[in-house]
Design a protein around this motif. Structure first.
Motif, PDB file in Angstrom:
ATOM      1  N   LYS A  93       0.851  -1.208   0.000  1.00 41.10           N
ATOM      2  CA  LYS A  93       0.000   0.000   0.000  1.00 41.10           C
ATOM      3  C   LYS A  93       0.887   1.260   0.000  1.00 41.10           C
ATOM      4  CE  LYS A  93      -3.998   1.871   2.489  1.00 41.10           C
ATOM      5  NZ  LYS A  93      -3.537   3.136   3.029  1.00 41.10           N
ATOM      6  N   ALA A  94       1.909   1.241   0.844  1.00 40.11           N
ATOM      7  CA  ALA A  94       2.809   2.406   0.921  1.00 40.11           C
ATOM      8  C   ALA A  94       3.553   2.577  -0.401  1.00 40.11           C
ATOM      9  CB  ALA A  94       3.801   2.217   2.057  1.00 40.11           C
ATOM     10  N   PHE A  95       3.938   1.440  -0.992  1.00 40.16           N
ATOM     11  CA  PHE A  95       4.672   1.477  -2.259  1.00 40.16           C
ATOM     12  C   PHE A  95       3.787   2.053  -3.377  1.00 40.16           C
ATOM     13  CE2 PHE A  95       6.120  -0.607  -6.201  1.00 40.16           C
ATOM     14  CZ  PHE A  95       7.448  -0.211  -6.204  1.00 40.16           C
ATOM     15  N   TYR A  96       2.534   1.591  -3.447  1.00 40.28           N
ATOM     16  CA  TYR A  96       1.620   2.090  -4.486  1.00 40.28           C
ATOM     17  C   TYR A  96       1.368   3.583  -4.292  1.00 40.28           C
ATOM     18  CZ  TYR A  96       0.707  -2.810  -5.618  1.00 40.28           C
ATOM     19  OH  TYR A  96       0.856  -4.121  -5.978  1.00 40.28           O
ATOM     20  N   GLU A  97       1.146   3.993  -3.047  1.00 40.61           N
ATOM     21  CA  GLU A  97       0.878   5.428  -2.796  1.00 40.61           C
ATOM     22  C   GLU A  97       2.089   6.273  -3.193  1.00 40.61           C
ATOM     23  OE1 GLU A  97      -2.312   4.721   0.806  1.00 40.61           O
ATOM     24  OE2 GLU A  97      -0.378   5.658   1.290  1.00 40.61           O
ATOM     25  N   PHE A  98       3.265   5.779  -2.843  1.00 36.37           N
ATOM     26  CA  PHE A  98       4.518   6.468  -3.178  1.00 36.37           C
ATOM     27  C   PHE A  98       4.639   6.596  -4.707  1.00 36.37           C
ATOM     28  CE2 PHE A  98       9.151   5.812  -4.093  1.00 36.37           C
ATOM     29  CZ  PHE A  98       9.638   6.960  -3.495  1.00 36.37           C
ATOM     30  N   ALA A  99       4.408   5.486  -5.412  1.00 38.21           N
ATOM     31  CA  ALA A  99       4.564   5.493  -6.877  1.00 38.21           C
ATOM     32  C   ALA A  99       3.498   6.383  -7.530  1.00 38.21           C
ATOM     33  CB  ALA A  99       4.463   4.065  -7.408  1.00 38.21           C
ATOM     34  N   TYR A 100       2.239   6.201  -7.123  1.00 36.74           N
ATOM     35  CA  TYR A 100       1.162   6.964  -7.768  1.00 36.74           C
ATOM     36  C   TYR A 100       1.278   8.463  -7.494  1.00 36.74           C
ATOM     37  CZ  TYR A 100      -1.343   3.137  -9.935  1.00 36.74           C
ATOM     38  OH  TYR A 100      -1.677   2.099 -10.765  1.00 36.74           O
TER      39      TYR A 100
END
Ligand SMILES: Cc1cc2nc3c(=O)[nH]c(=O)nc-3n(C[C@H](O)[C@H](O)[C@H](O)COP(=O)(O)OP(=O)(O)OC[C@H]3O[C@@H](n4cnc5c(N)ncnc54)[C@H](O)[C@@H]3O)c2cc1C
Length: 385
Positions: A93-100
């Motif tokens: 979740k943190a990775f997706y938020e960071f990327a998006y």
């Protein structure tokens, strides 16, 4: 037909890792990029762990890290101090938020929500057809399994790594959050190779993951029973609250995933980034996209050729897979022998495909030659023919 420089097909770990590196590199500021994902919001919860020497990538979103690991089977237990490595954990979740958040701020990336139907080569261009539109680009970076031949993936020695993990909260401070149980094989091995990870992030909170390397999956309730038994009998915890859960199936196969076909560059699982003998992929994905970005930024074709090292580690993985898949020797004993006889740093370096041939020989000398050598010779003869 809409035209771009690059099309990123699929926005999981690999597609997003590639986009993050592209965004962070000046070379790509003038490039037009289409990023096509079937559903930009529906991502399964995953916890990614990997080991690395510091400084670590994605340092701002590391959820937790351990400097000590534990290996166990029913006869042997070893605490592994792994410095200069640490074992890191990132929540998807943190990775997706960071990327998006990076992607949404980029002027040159079009976020397209659509399902890709086909990816082809045509006159030195990649053509991507979705349900609504056709796109053309110099390169398509593909992390979907649309082009993967699933029958070829199922070789006689292929296995599935399947697992269920639950993050639990307890009342008593039972866990030691400075140590992560990397593999606990002291659980029944009657269904095939099975082990448990215990990853504490506080003295009353941990992710417990029950993992199998077998050909057959279990029913969800079977993983639940096994997890519950482990928590009650091994960890002696009678009452716990489940905070979140995750489930995964990762292919463990000696099939060689094609890295590219002309203008289509496969990445992630589709590009062979999953290590066949362990299921670890996160680190390999980072290495893979780093190579691609470097080649592109040097105006070279981003087609990663298989090196001697790639072939060497594929061969080792194939041998280990056959030993486990055909029950020639139990997986828990193989890993126990390796961890017993070698320094943990060397084992981790080997599992990251980073050892040299002398270091490989050291690891190999810890497993029984009479089991492994005939399999290795058979594989070499098959490769020769
Ligand atoms: C629960 C879980 C935990 C894991 N834990 C670890 C770990 O601790 N350490 C580690 O190293 N590895 C781990 N792995 C393995 C590995 O890191 C992952 O499998 C990794 O997410 C693979 O990334 P990927 O981008 O190749 O595939 P995916 O993340 O599956 O991404 C593919 C993307 O393509 C999209 N897509 C597919 N088809 C289409 C289509 N036709 N059109 C448009 N979009 C499409 C999908 O929606 C998806 O977003 C774990 C895997 C799972 C499932």
């Amino acid at each position: 037909m809409k035209k771009y420089d690059y099309i990123v097909c699929g926005g999981g770990c690999a597609g997003l890792s590639l986009l993050i590196q592209i965004i962070d590199n000046q070379f790509f500021k003038s490039k037009r990029i289409a990023f096509i994902e079937t559903n930009h919001r529906a991502h399964l919860h995953k916890t990614w762990c990997f080991w690395q020497e510091k400084p670590v990538f994605y340092s701002s979103i590391i959820n937790y890290q351990w400097d000590n690991l534990i290996f166990k089977n029913d006869q042997f237990e070893k605490k592994l101090a792994i410095d200069p490595y640490s074992y890191f954990q990132i929540q998807s979740k943190a990775f997706y938020e960071f990327a998006y958040s990076k992607i949404q701020k980029s002027q040159n990336i079009d976020l397209i929500e659509d399902t890709i139907l086909s990816i082809d080569n045509q006159s030195n261009k990649a053509i991507v057809n979705t349900t609504k539109e056709s796109y053309e680009a110099d390169f398509a970076f593909n992390s979907t399994l649309l082009l993967t031949n699933k029958n070829e993936m199922n070789t006689s020695n292929s296995l599935l790594q399947h697992f269920k993990g639950i993050e639990i909260l307890i009342e008593e401070p039972v866990f030691n959050p400075t140590e992560a149980t990397f593999m606990d094989f002291s659980v029944p091995q009657n269904l095939g190779a099975a082990f448990v990870y215990v990853l504490p992030t506080a003295n009353n909170k941990a992710l417990i993951e029950y993992t199998f390397f077998t050909k057959k999956l279990l029913h969800q309730h079977e993983y639940d029973t096994l997890l519950n038994n482990y928590i009650k009998e091994k960890l002696k915890i009678q009452k716990y609250t489940i905070l979140q859960s995750e489930y995964g199936i990762i292919p463990m196969t000696d099939f060689i995933f094609p890295a590219y076909k002309n203008r289509i560059i496969n990445i992630g699982t589709a590009g062979g980034a999953v290590k066949a003998s362990s299921g670890f992929a996160f680190n390999n994905i980072q290495k893979q996209v780093t190579k691609i970005v470097l080649l592109l930024s040097q105006n070279k074709l981003p087609q990663i050729k298989r090196t001697f090292t790639d072939k060497k580690f594929h061969f080792y993985d194939a041998v280990l897979l056959e030993v486990i898949a055909t029950n020639k020797y139990p997986a828990d004993k193989v890993f126990a022998m390796i961890f017993k006889k070698s320094k943990p740093q060397l084992v981790l370096k080997f599992l990251n495909n980073e050892t040299n041939i002398f270091e490989d020989l050291k690891i190999m000398s810890s497993v029984p030659t009479k089991i492994f050598l005939p399999v290795a010779i058979k594989k070499l003869i098959a490769a020769w023919r």
